[in-house]
Design a protein around this motif. Structure first.
Motif, PDB file in Angstrom:
ATOM      1  N   PRO A   7      45.226  39.344  41.279  1.00  0.00           N
ATOM      2  CA  PRO A   7      45.522  39.261  39.842  1.00  0.00           C
ATOM      3  C   PRO A   7      46.547  40.296  39.359  1.00  0.00           C
ATOM      4  O   PRO A   7      46.337  40.943  38.335  1.00  0.00           O
ATOM      5  N   HIS A   8      47.666  40.441  40.044  1.00  0.00           N
ATOM      6  CA  HIS A   8      48.716  41.360  39.579  1.00  0.00           C
ATOM      7  C   HIS A   8      49.079  41.007  38.123  1.00  0.00           C
ATOM      8  O   HIS A   8      49.257  39.822  37.810  1.00  0.00           O
ATOM      9  N   PRO A   9      49.176  42.006  37.246  1.00  0.00           N
ATOM     10  CA  PRO A   9      49.436  41.719  35.827  1.00  0.00           C
ATOM     11  C   PRO A   9      50.708  40.898  35.572  1.00  0.00           C
ATOM     12  O   PRO A   9      50.789  40.205  34.551  1.00  0.00           O
ATOM     13  N   SER A  93      51.075  33.205  45.425  1.00  0.00           N
ATOM     14  CA  SER A  93      50.363  34.390  44.938  1.00  0.00           C
ATOM     15  C   SER A  93      48.856  34.291  45.159  1.00  0.00           C
ATOM     16  O   SER A  93      48.115  35.222  44.810  1.00  0.00           O
ATOM     17  N   LEU A  94      48.420  33.166  45.723  1.00  0.00           N
ATOM     18  CA  LEU A  94      47.008  32.967  46.100  1.00  0.00           C
ATOM     19  C   LEU A  94      46.984  32.319  47.482  1.00  0.00           C
ATOM     20  O   LEU A  94      46.568  31.157  47.621  1.00  0.00           O
ATOM     21  N   PRO A  95      47.455  33.040  48.510  1.00  0.00           N
ATOM     22  CA  PRO A  95      47.616  32.418  49.824  1.00  0.00           C
ATOM     23  C   PRO A  95      46.332  31.751  50.315  1.00  0.00           C
ATOM     24  O   PRO A  95      45.250  32.305  50.155  1.00  0.00           O
ATOM     25  N   LYS A  96      46.504  30.577  50.886  1.00  0.00           N
ATOM     26  CA  LYS A  96      45.431  29.825  51.562  1.00  0.00           C
ATOM     27  C   LYS A  96      44.414  29.200  50.621  1.00  0.00           C
ATOM     28  O   LYS A  96      43.418  28.654  51.087  1.00  0.00           O
ATOM     29  N   LEU A  97      44.630  29.287  49.322  1.00  0.00           N
ATOM     30  CA  LEU A  97      43.716  28.622  48.388  1.00  0.00           C
ATOM     31  C   LEU A  97      44.380  27.322  47.910  1.00  0.00           C
ATOM     32  O   LEU A  97      45.523  27.335  47.457  1.00  0.00           O
ATOM     33  N   TYR A  98      43.668  26.213  48.040  1.00  0.00           N
ATOM     34  CA  TYR A  98      44.197  24.914  47.602  1.00  0.00           C
ATOM     35  C   TYR A  98      43.152  24.234  46.743  1.00  0.00           C
ATOM     36  O   TYR A  98      41.956  24.304  47.035  1.00  0.00           O
ATOM     37  N   ALA A 167      41.998  45.353  43.339  1.00  0.00           N
ATOM     38  CA  ALA A 167      41.417  46.593  42.807  1.00  0.00           C
ATOM     39  C   ALA A 167      41.398  47.674  43.892  1.00  0.00           C
ATOM     40  O   ALA A 167      41.698  48.846  43.629  1.00  0.00           O
ATOM     41  N   GLU A 168      41.079  47.267  45.113  1.00  0.00           N
ATOM     42  CA  GLU A 168      41.051  48.234  46.222  1.00  0.00           C
ATOM     43  C   GLU A 168      42.451  48.761  46.523  1.00  0.00           C
ATOM     44  O   GLU A 168      42.635  49.955  46.782  1.00  0.00           O
TER      45      GLU A 168
END
Ligand code: ZN
Length: 224
Positions: A7-9, A93-98, A167-168
């Motif tokens: 979630p980069h701003p 920006s959301l690798p591997k999520l479909y 966050a980490e």
């Protein structure tokens, strides 16, 4: 330049119109195509590299040797939408999520190219989906915001992992805190142009200024 992950701003920032098409912008666009090809993507919005300006790139062939398939959309606007269709989407920006998203099946989009020329494209199916996905990015909207209700419960735990990972990374000092990132984004957005640190190469083509009258007419259109 690098692709930022959710979630980069920058991904939640409503990007501002490009005021000047100059050598910096051309260099950034070239860099965006390179990042897109490296990641096997077919579209990339400028805020996905932390640049809050209304620009996205597209190459449906996803290959640099098919450069005739490269399109750059500057200050794009959808002027017409037709039909509805559900289709699977992913995001660099959301690798591997479909997941599946319902969108208009056909759109007419207008934008400026890198020569400052206004053009219009009549698109359906995959290219229509890509330009809608990318235009959403420019407004700070992720495809996961629009995922079908039936898939939301599958998507949310994945987003939670991305949240935790980001966050980490911030705690480890790999990214500044959100407030600092947002301050940087606002500074770039208010200038409407590309800062020097985004430069990857120097180009000598003269800048193109988009007539203010066109910008005013387009921003008051409100088709979205
Ligand atoms: Zn995306």
């Amino acid at each position: 330049m690098q692709i930022v992950y959710f979630p980069h701003p920058a991904l939640r920032f409503k990007s501002t119109e490009v005021k000047r098409i100059d050598a910096n912008l051309r260099a950034v666009v070239r860099g965006m195509f390179e990042l897109m090809y490296e990641a096997n993507g077919i579209g990339l919005a400028a805020n996905q590299i932390g640049l809050p300006l209304r620009v996205f790139t597209m190459n449906l062939a996803a290959r640099p040797d098919e450069a005739d398939q490269e399109f750059v959309f500057i200050n794009p606007q959808i002027t017409s939408r037709k039909g509805a269709e559900v289709g699977e989407e992913g995001c660099l920006s959301l690798p591997k999520l479909y997941a599946d998203v319902r969108r208009p099946e056909a759109v007419v989009i207008e934008a400026f190219d890198l020569d400052g020329q206004l053009f219009e494209m009549d698109l359906d199916e995959l290219p229509a989906r890509v330009v809608q996905h990318e235009l959403d990015h420019l407004d700070g909207i992720m495809f996961t915001d629009k995922v079908l209700d039936s898939q939301r419960k599958d998507v949310e735990p994945v987003l939670a992992v991305f949240d935790r990972t980001f966050a980490e990374a911030q705690q480890a000092g790999e990214y500044p805190a959100n407030a600092e990132i947002e301050q940087q984004l606002k500074a770039i957005a208010s200038s409407g142009s590309v800062p020097d640190e985004f430069l990857t190469q120097s180009l000598t083509t003269p800048p193109v200024t988009i007539p203010a009258a066109l910008l005013r007419a387009r921003s008051s259109d409100g088709a979205d």
